[in-house]
Design an enzyme around this catalytic site. Sequence first.
Site, PDB file in Angstrom:
ATOM      1  N   VAL A 179       1.150  -1.462  -0.084  1.00 31.86           N
ATOM      2  CA  VAL A 179       0.005  -0.262  -0.063  1.00 31.86           C
ATOM      3  C   VAL A 179       0.923   1.235  -0.279  1.00 31.86           C
ATOM      4  CG1 VAL A 179      -2.018   1.210   1.248  1.00 31.86           C
ATOM      5  CG2 VAL A 179      -1.955  -1.802   1.167  1.00 31.86           C
ATOM      6  N   CYS A 180       1.972   1.231   0.733  1.00 34.82           N
ATOM      7  CA  CYS A 180       3.055   2.448   0.562  1.00 34.82           C
ATOM      8  C   CYS A 180       3.049   2.731  -0.973  1.00 34.82           C
ATOM      9  CB  CYS A 180       3.627   2.050   2.144  1.00 34.82           C
ATOM     10  SG  CYS A 180       3.082   2.526   3.641  1.00 34.82           S
ATOM     11  N   THR A 181       3.910   1.644  -1.195  1.00 38.25           N
ATOM     12  CA  THR A 181       4.415   2.128  -2.287  1.00 38.25           C
ATOM     13  C   THR A 181       3.897   2.679  -3.261  1.00 38.25           C
ATOM     14  OG1 THR A 181       5.493  -0.959  -2.265  1.00 38.25           O
ATOM     15  CG2 THR A 181       5.507   0.325  -3.700  1.00 38.25           C
ATOM     16  N   GLU A 194       1.511   4.704  -2.433  1.00 35.94           N
ATOM     17  CA  GLU A 194       1.147   5.789  -1.715  1.00 35.94           C
ATOM     18  C   GLU A 194       2.811   7.012  -2.279  1.00 35.94           C
ATOM     19  OE1 GLU A 194      -1.189   4.885   2.343  1.00 35.94           O
ATOM     20  OE2 GLU A 194       0.548   5.709   2.268  1.00 35.94           O
ATOM     21  N   LEU A 195       3.374   6.061  -1.544  1.00 38.71           N
ATOM     22  CA  LEU A 195       4.582   6.985  -2.539  1.00 38.71           C
ATOM     23  C   LEU A 195       4.507   7.529  -3.711  1.00 38.71           C
ATOM     24  CD1 LEU A 195       7.506   5.121  -0.325  1.00 38.71           C
ATOM     25  CD2 LEU A 195       7.446   7.463   0.380  1.00 38.71           C
TER      26      LEU A 195
END
Length: 219
Positions: free
Chosen positions: A44-46, A48-49
Amino acid sequence: MTLRINSEAPNFRAETTEGPINFHEWIGDSWAILFSHPKDFTPVCTTELGYMASLKPEFDKRNTKIIGLSVDPVGNHARWAEDIAETQGTKPNFPMIGDTELTVAKLYNMLPEAIEGGADGRTAADNATVRTVFVIGPDKRIKLMISYPMTTGRNFDEILRVLDSMQLTARHRVATPVNWQDGEKVIIVPAVSDEEAANIYPNGWETLKPYLRLVAQPE
């Protein structure tokens, strides 16, 4: 220390992908967004970034700096950035803090102070609460805090919308109504009397209730 809106954003020194920083000095006279991640190489963070990197020009227009945080080392962030560029089409173009001792995560109440040790050996689930967005003003005060669960990607278009509202309402004595978008009508705050409003808004306003007065967005 429990952080709330209008609390001073705790200052810290940290290593980032763009070198060491003193957080307050790094903010300077800008607004800032600090958004945290429980671990590198998380799905998920991938996403977002990558999306945040694509939005950076919009934040630049608003005099707003972006900084990410993950509890893993800065060297890992650099390797993760390659994955982000490959899968999302945009490489992070803002600094990422390496918080291996969990110092910033604890300082910002994302992890309990009682946790011992550093990031080594901790899983993303162990750091599940390290998924918070902080918007910080030029006065170094926290203007907004939103925490997300690990399974829900953040809506950074909404962060832009809120930032527009906060910057507008910092300049003018207005508030923004539900689902407000830049350019739509705003609310004259109750602290402004009708007499004072007449001087500020000579073209008038719409009164729905004495406490609910709508006016064209001021410049």
